[in-house]
Design an enzyme around this catalytic site. Structure first.
Site, PDB file in Angstrom:
ATOM      1  N   GLU A 119       0.871  -1.169   0.000  1.00  0.00           N
ATOM      2  CA  GLU A 119       0.000   0.000   0.000  1.00  0.00           C
ATOM      3  C   GLU A 119       0.914   1.228   0.000  1.00  0.00           C
ATOM      4  O   GLU A 119       1.825   1.312   0.827  1.00  0.00           O
ATOM      5  CB  GLU A 119      -0.887  -0.005   1.256  1.00  0.00           C
ATOM      6  CG  GLU A 119      -1.853   1.150   1.226  1.00  0.00           C
ATOM      7  CD  GLU A 119      -2.777   1.227   2.439  1.00  0.00           C
ATOM      8  OE1 GLU A 119      -2.768   0.302   3.271  1.00  0.00           O
ATOM      9  OE2 GLU A 119      -3.489   2.246   2.536  1.00  0.00           O
TER      10      GLU A 119
ATOM     11  N   ARG B 162       5.638 -13.121   9.441  1.00  0.00           N
ATOM     12  CA  ARG B 162       6.259 -11.848   9.106  1.00  0.00           C
ATOM     13  C   ARG B 162       7.590 -11.725   9.834  1.00  0.00           C
ATOM     14  O   ARG B 162       7.857 -12.438  10.795  1.00  0.00           O
ATOM     15  CB  ARG B 162       5.341 -10.664   9.418  1.00  0.00           C
ATOM     16  CG  ARG B 162       5.001 -10.475  10.867  1.00  0.00           C
ATOM     17  CD  ARG B 162       3.835  -9.508  11.041  1.00  0.00           C
ATOM     18  NE  ARG B 162       4.152  -8.160  10.628  1.00  0.00           N
ATOM     19  CZ  ARG B 162       3.487  -7.492   9.672  1.00  0.00           C
ATOM     20  NH1 ARG B 162       2.476  -8.037   9.056  1.00  0.00           N
ATOM     21  NH2 ARG B 162       3.813  -6.253   9.365  1.00  0.00           N
TER      22      ARG B 162
ATOM     23  N   LYS C 120       4.387   0.589   9.547  1.00  0.00           N
ATOM     24  CA  LYS C 120       4.481   1.849   8.819  1.00  0.00           C
ATOM     25  C   LYS C 120       3.904   2.998   9.629  1.00  0.00           C
ATOM     26  O   LYS C 120       4.405   4.112   9.561  1.00  0.00           O
ATOM     27  CB  LYS C 120       3.755   1.728   7.479  1.00  0.00           C
ATOM     28  CG  LYS C 120       4.642   1.088   6.417  1.00  0.00           C
ATOM     29  CD  LYS C 120       4.043   1.195   5.043  1.00  0.00           C
ATOM     30  CE  LYS C 120       2.958   0.173   4.855  1.00  0.00           C
ATOM     31  NZ  LYS C 120       2.512   0.026   3.476  1.00  0.00           N
TER      32      LYS C 120
HETATM   33  P1  ATP Z   1       1.126  -1.669   7.899  1.00  0.00           P
HETATM   34  O1  ATP Z   1       2.391  -1.782   8.684  1.00  0.00           O
HETATM   35  O2  ATP Z   1       0.787  -0.268   7.529  1.00  0.00           O
HETATM   36  O3  ATP Z   1       0.012  -2.520   8.401  1.00  0.00           O
HETATM   37  P2  ATP Z   1       2.157  -3.452   5.928  1.00  0.00           P
HETATM   38  O4  ATP Z   1       3.515  -3.401   6.517  1.00  0.00           O
HETATM   39  O5  ATP Z   1       1.346  -4.685   5.988  1.00  0.00           O
HETATM   40  O6  ATP Z   1       1.326  -2.257   6.472  1.00  0.00           O
HETATM   41  P3  ATP Z   1       1.782  -3.395   3.072  1.00  0.00           P
HETATM   42  O7  ATP Z   1       2.110  -2.288   2.173  1.00  0.00           O
HETATM   43  O8  ATP Z   1       0.390  -3.844   3.169  1.00  0.00           O
HETATM   44  O9  ATP Z   1       2.307  -2.923   4.458  1.00  0.00           O
HETATM   45  O10 ATP Z   1       2.738  -4.626   2.809  1.00  0.00           O
HETATM   46  C1  ATP Z   1       3.042  -5.112   1.543  1.00  0.00           C
HETATM   47  C2  ATP Z   1       3.418  -6.554   1.645  1.00  0.00           C
HETATM   48  O11 ATP Z   1       4.540  -6.714   2.509  1.00  0.00           O
HETATM   49  C3  ATP Z   1       2.307  -7.401   2.218  1.00  0.00           C
HETATM   50  O12 ATP Z   1       2.167  -8.559   1.434  1.00  0.00           O
HETATM   51  C4  ATP Z   1       2.767  -7.734   3.602  1.00  0.00           C
HETATM   52  O13 ATP Z   1       2.290  -8.984   4.009  1.00  0.00           O
HETATM   53  C5  ATP Z   1       4.286  -7.723   3.453  1.00  0.00           C
HETATM   54  N1  ATP Z   1       4.902  -7.378   4.730  1.00  0.00           N
HETATM   55  C6  ATP Z   1       4.693  -6.275   5.464  1.00  0.00           C
HETATM   56  N2  ATP Z   1       5.396  -6.312   6.602  1.00  0.00           N
HETATM   57  C7  ATP Z   1       6.082  -7.479   6.598  1.00  0.00           C
HETATM   58  C8  ATP Z   1       7.002  -8.102   7.507  1.00  0.00           C
HETATM   59  N3  ATP Z   1       7.350  -7.528   8.664  1.00  0.00           N
HETATM   60  N4  ATP Z   1       7.514  -9.307   7.164  1.00  0.00           N
HETATM   61  C9  ATP Z   1       7.177  -9.887   5.994  1.00  0.00           C
HETATM   62  N5  ATP Z   1       6.321  -9.353   5.100  1.00  0.00           N
HETATM   63  C10 ATP Z   1       5.774  -8.157   5.386  1.00  0.00           C
END
Ligand code: ATP
Ligand code: MG
Length: 558
Positions: free
Chosen positions: A36, A261, A271
């Protein structure tokens, strides 16, 4: 379609190999990375990027970069551009598969209309609070909304009016009609659309309603023919809903697979929290070298190879764990040790005067650029009567374990001469201002003629040739968080000593030619790179990327 040799290296690659063997999908493997655009990418995203692009590369498939831009409130083109830069810098290529969920707004709207026509969606006019109240809890079923049985015609008309902007934000939503008593809260008539009279960074003022994540995400995957939709564990409970949309609309069925994650010690990986740090000026920006963002790591001197090595090391699993940041640093050192040119720089200088060295003599010594890679050659380092060494490399009354410079003690200056301390000059406050030494002309190049040995080897720079520079030293952004207290303000846990600025540093003159994007090893001090924002040819500013001490390999050596 090909199955690579390492196809059984984790459970996801196992599933994909099996799907290829059983002929489950007609196309080659298609994955996607769906950020996003509401912030900069962080090291957690790197795990997902390495997995999605890595899998596609290994199986001869493709990975799409799709911006999940369904919520205009916090999204911005600045984020879109930074995300593209970061993915490319990490070494991945989406070729011509750059997509935006907003490109599908028309199709998604049509899907919603089909759901209404099938009697599987309705316009609800409860307030947000009431919707929450009617939803029930984990232990109690929800209740049907009084608007749940609106006729298909009414729903179609209302939904169109929502689209045309005839209602205010929050007055109506479109919901799927599934099961208000489902044990899975995600299936209790989830919201599909809400009214948001807000301009979107790509579609402008066209849309007054925006689709919700679950609806837009599963159908975007389907529209793109994604075969394997890899996401983090918190979406496991959303999978039945993901599948429900694809089943009832009878469209291409992508397979959602969840993995754990990445959590990293002593930092945050959300974020929202990272944005708070930026907006409240606790850091200088998203690319502050202390930030766990990709842009912060890049500015700090990390290499894409090191980050990819780290993602490979941590692997893919189903269980959430916290990874020590020492492992990330270990991967970085392993990579930089092989590639970083060696130079000399003095962070906290004290002057050394060689009292028996001719006033005007300048010699040049050949120094090896990288002992791990002799093909990187040598460089000339100038030497003269007055030098700077590190203040901590001298002790006036040394302990028995101190093998560096001290009164009457002899040490080696790297690649130059043996020197012996004969006198110490102090100012009125007792601070040492000069150390007087003699040098042994017979030790040229750093070894003595008579085979005499010394314990210490120091780095140095020639005072009249050195370049004055600023060096920034970094510590963890947060103090230890392992005491289990996750409550309280994030800012209470900020490490007040995360940045130390040293303004009176001296680096060897070869660094006048130093380039952005190269990380150097300053001998005995760690790895350093020019700061991409603040360094200028007239005022060099270096960031310490990481020190030399590798706590990871020490602890994990068996
Ligand atoms: P927020 O922290 O705002 O909830 P987010 O970190 O999930 O958002 P996105 O932009 O939705 O941000 O993430 C893009 C992709 O990265 C998604 O498929 C998410 O699952 C993956 N992602 C985000 N954070 C992690 C993490 N810590 N480890 C592995 N994958 C991640
Ligand atoms: Mg997310």
């Amino acid at each position: 379609m090909s199955i690579p040799d390492n196809s059984a290296s984790d459970f996801i690659r196992n599933i994909i190999s099996n799907d290829i063997n059983s002929g489950k999908f007609d196309s080659s493997i298609i994955t996607r990375f769906p950020p996003e655009p509401n912030g900069y990418l962080h090291i957690g995203h790197a795990k997902s990027i390495c997995l999605n692009f890595g899998v596609a590369n290994e199986y001869g498939g493709i990975c799409h970069l799709r911006f999940d831009d369904t919520n205009p409130t916090r999204e911005d083109v600045e984020y879109v551009e930074s995300i593209k830069t970061d993915v490319k810098w990490l070494g991945y290529d989406w070729q011509d598969h750059l997509y935006f969920a907003s490109d599908y707004f028309d199709q998604l709207y049509d899907f919603a209309v089909v759901l209404i026509e099938k009697g599987l969606a309705y316009v609800d006019s409860l307030s947000a609070d009431d919707i929450r109240r009617y939803r029930g809890t984990l232990t109690e079923p929800g209740q049907d909304s009084p608007y749940r049985d609106r006729s298909i015609e009414d729903n179609l008309a209302l939904f169109e009016q929502m689209k045309k902007g005839q209602f205010e934000d929050g007055t109506h939503v479109l919901r799927a009609k599934i099961d208000m008593a489902s044990p899975n809260l995600n299936l209790r008539d989830p919201t599909l659309y809400r009214i948001r009279k807000m301009p979107h960074h790509r579609t402008g003022d066209i849309w007054k309603i925006y689709p919700m994540y679950d609806f837009a995400h599963s159908l975007s995957d389907s529209i793109e023919g994604v075969t394997h939709s890899l996401c983090t564990l918190e979406f496991e409970d959303h999978r039945p809903l993901y599948d429900w949309f694809l089943d009832v609309l009878q469209v291409h069925r992508s397979q959602q697979i969840e993995f754990a994650r990445l959590n990293l010690s002593n930092t945050v990986m959300s974020k929202r929290m990272l944005r708070d740090l930026v907006e409240n000026r606790h850091v200088s920006g998203w690319d502050d070298p202390r930030m766990p963002t990709i842009s912060g790591l890049r500015r700090r001197g990390y290499t894409p190879e090191a980050i990819r090595m780290f993602c490979h090391e941590i692997g893919i699993a189903k269980r959430d764990t916290e990874v020590e940041s020492a492992l990330l640093e270990h991967c970085l050192r392993t990579n930089l040790n092989l590639t970083a040119p060696r130079v000399m720089g003095v962070i906290d200088p004290v002057k050394v005067v060689l009292i028996n060295y001719p006033e005007d003599l300048v010699e040049e010594f050949d120094a090896v650029n990288n002992p791990e890679d002799l093909s990187m050659g040598t460089r000339k380092v100038p030497f003269s009567r007055e030098l700077f060494i590190e203040r901590e490399d001298f002790m006036e009354t040394p302990s028995s374990k101190f093998f560096r410079l001290a009164p009457g003690k002899e040490v080696r200056l790297r690649a130059a001469y043996y020197i012996t301390c004969v006198d110490v000059i102090k100012n009125v406050d007792g601070l040492i201002t000069e150390i007087h030494c003699t040098y042994d002309p017979d030790s040229r190049g750093g070894s003595s003629l008579d085979g005499r040995r010394v314990r210490g080897t120091l780095h140095w720079v020639s005072a009249k040739h050195a370049i004055k520079a600023e060096i920034r030293l970094y510590g963890d952004l947060f103090v230890d968080t392992t005491d289990g207290d996750n409550g309280g303000l994030l800012t209470d846990r900020l490490n007040p000593h995360s940045l130390t600025v040293m303004t009176e540093c001296y680096v060897e003159p070869s660094l006048a030619e130093s380039s952005q994007g190269v990380t150097y090893q300053f001998e005995r001090q760690g790895y350093f790179c020019l700061d991409s924002v603040d360094s200028t040819p007239g005022q060099l500013v270096f960031n310490r990327t990481v020190s030399l001490r590798d706590s990871w390999s020490k602890v994990n050596k068996s």
